[in-house]
Design an enzyme around this catalytic site. Structure first.
Site, PDB file in Angstrom:
ATOM      1  CE  LYS A   1      -3.908   1.978   2.652  1.00 25.11           C
ATOM      2  NZ  LYS A   1      -4.798   1.773   3.805  1.00 25.11           N
TER       3      LYS A   1
ATOM      4  CB  SER B   1      -8.205   3.645   2.930  1.00 25.51           C
ATOM      5  OG  SER B   1      -7.311   3.016   3.846  1.00 25.51           O
TER       6      SER B   1
ATOM      7  CB  SER C   1      -8.457   0.694   5.680  1.00 23.68           C
ATOM      8  OG  SER C   1      -9.185   1.880   5.584  1.00 23.68           O
TER       9      SER C   1
HETATM   10  N1  GLN Z   1     -13.222   4.139   6.435  1.00 22.28           N
HETATM   11  C1  GLN Z   1     -12.584   4.520   7.662  1.00 22.28           C
HETATM   12  C2  GLN Z   1     -12.140   5.952   7.582  1.00 22.28           C
HETATM   13  O1  GLN Z   1     -12.386   6.542   6.603  1.00 22.28           O
HETATM   14  C3  GLN Z   1     -11.436   3.595   7.953  1.00 22.28           C
HETATM   15  C4  GLN Z   1     -10.210   3.921   7.211  1.00 22.28           C
HETATM   16  C5  GLN Z   1      -9.061   3.079   7.592  1.00 22.28           C
HETATM   17  O2  GLN Z   1      -9.189   2.030   8.219  1.00 22.28           O
HETATM   18  N2  GLN Z   1      -7.876   3.570   7.245  1.00 22.28           N
HETATM   19  O3  GLN Z   1     -11.560   6.494   8.476  1.00 22.28           O
END
Ligand code: GLN
Length: 480
Positions: A74, A149, A173
């Protein structure tokens, strides 16, 4: 079905294929599937050098399990000499002078990174539509999101480009994109894997994880990634379990708590049905299902969406246009430099989080929002502790729906945040959890989430692996 890591490792050792050939094939697949937009950077030159080193290691007797296995990081993990953008214009041209702890560990076992995957900007999002480099498409249906994400990592694995990819999980995410893309996603216990060199979003929640096709493949990656790192003050000094040996534990004495709150109003009927079928399979494998309640589960989204932006507003203060990252053209004053550099460098969702976080932390609102969110965090964690007195694991749908359409929720941040309803509590409590493919609804993959007590990655992986030995959901792949 694309080969498992165990199969590839065997082929590498039998000289049926070389690490260099595997890397080249993965790069070719990435190129052929460029419409998915799963990668921000592909780095053939570095990959081929790493592959040569892997082939040399494989010629010796004790090559590590991941030697020569291609994968992707990532684009939130700093890679020495390779651009690391966090999918932000702010870091569009940032080339780190060092490797993240996770990057070092995977390099040390001679896994071969082919590049950096697309993501939501600064890991803020549930759909991978918040990337400066454009949205990622779900390999099962190009009109749908891959989740976020870590959407690029999930799409790259689901499309068979690489057998595994790293991700980060601050509120879901790793697990939610794994669910949306029909693959397996593991979020370890907070502190089990080093955060050093992983670009910070919300430091008390951020956790490096892995996306792969099976629990066994996640096990190989976790075994390499996990361990103490003194450069991360929250990294836990605790010996590593033998996750490989743990995989063979049977389910006969296992109690699985089925949390009633995870099947609440917002959960699609088709998703709930697939998860219930998967739980019935667990019963056939000898596990006992126990109805449980996590009475404060409804506080997870409001608490998370105060705490995460609060920490983000502090972490993102470092991008000031002075030291590194985007700088506006022709600044007139220091204030002009700050405001224009940040205004131009950050996308809309990141700016929204900074505003919310700064507001929640400001004098006068701190008690009303931040402090109350921290109290909610405590009672949410207590719910899990209570439940784990009764059961070994807790199960439910990873996400309330299957992958939604691109653009469907972009105008409504609260609807987007609701996609995390079953995942964020796990981060607030610092627990490990896994999402595994559990069937389909409307032709799209459904994920089953299993949650374990802190540092019980072994039993968690075993429960996922035993299910995958008995079912074939994880072997289904989308057509090209
Ligand atoms: N969707 C969540 C957020 O927007 C989780 C994101 C994540 O785990 N990095 O914060």
């Amino acid at each position: 079905m694309a080969s498992s890591i165990a199969q590839l490792a065997q082929d590498l050792r039998a000289r049926k294929i070389s690490a260099a050939e595997l890397a080249q094939a993965a790069l070719a697949r990435a190129g052929a599937r460029s419409e998915l937009n799963a990668f921000i950077t592909l780095d053939e030159a570095t990959a081929l050098v790493a592959a040569q080193r892997a082939d040399a290691a494989l010629a010796t007797a004790n090559a590590p399990a991941l030697a020569g296995i291609p994968f992707a990081h990532k684009d939130i993990f700093c890679t020495n000499g390779i651009r690391t953008t966090c999918a932000s214009r702010m870091l569009e041209n940032f080339v780190p002078p060092y490797d993240a702890g996770v990057v070092e560990r995977l390099r040390d076992v001679h896994a071969v990174s082919i590049g950096k995957t697309n993501m939501d900007e600064f890991a803020m999002g549930s759909s991978n539509e918040n990337s400066h480099f454009g949205a990622v498409k779900n390999p099962w249906d190009a009109t749908r999101v891959p989740g976020g994400s870590s959407g690029g990592s999930a799409a790259a694995v689901a499309a068979g480009i690489v057998p595994f990819a790293t991700g980060t999980d601050t509120g879901g995410s790793v697990r939610q994109p794994a669910a949306f893309c029909g693959i397996t996603g593991l979020k370890p216990t907070y502190g089990r894997v080093s955060r050093w060199g992983m670009i910070a979003y919300a430091s008390s929640l951020d956790c490096a994880g892995v996306l792969a096709r099976s629990a066994q493949d996640c096990m190989y990656a976790l075994s390499a990634m996990a361990g103490h790192d003194p450069r991360d003050a929250t990294s836990v000094a605790r010996g590593l379990d033998n996750y490989d040996a743990a995989l063979s534990s049977k389910l006969s004495n296992m109690k699985i708590g089925v949390a009633r709150e995870y099947f609440g109003a917002g959960v699609d009927a088709g998703v709930a049905a697939a998860v219930r079928d998967a739980l019935a399979q667990y019963e056939r494998l000898g596990a006992t299902l126990v109805d449980i309640s996590l009475p404060n589960a409804h506080l997870a989204i409001p608490a998370y969406y105060v705490i995460a932006p609060a920490e983000a507003s502090s972490n993102l203060a470092r991008y000031d246009g002075v030291r590194y990252g985007h700088r506006c053209a022709d600044p007139q004053t220091l204030e002009d430099l700050y405001t224009r550099s940040r205004g131009e460098g950050f996308g809309a969702e990141v700016r929204r989080r900074i505003l919310v976080g700064t507001y929640a932390l400001s004098a006068g609102y701190y008690d009303a929002y931040y402090l109350r969110a921290q109290r909610a965090r405590r009672v949410i964690a207590n719910d899990f502790s209570e439940a784990f007195k009764q059961v070994d694991l807790i199960a439910g749908p990873t996400a309330p729906t299957v992958a939604f359409k691109l653009g469907e929720k972009t105008a409504d941040p609260l609807a987007m945040y609701a996609a995390d309803v079953n995942t964020v509590a796990v981060n607030l409590a610092g627990l490990p959890a896994i999402s595994i493919p559990a069937g389909f609804s409307d032709g799209l993959p459904v994920g089953l989430q299993l949650i374990a007590p802190a540092f019980a990655e072994g039993p968690l992986l075993a429960a996922a692996h035993q299910f995958q030995l008995a079912t074939d959901w994880h072997t289904r792949s989308p057509g090209a």
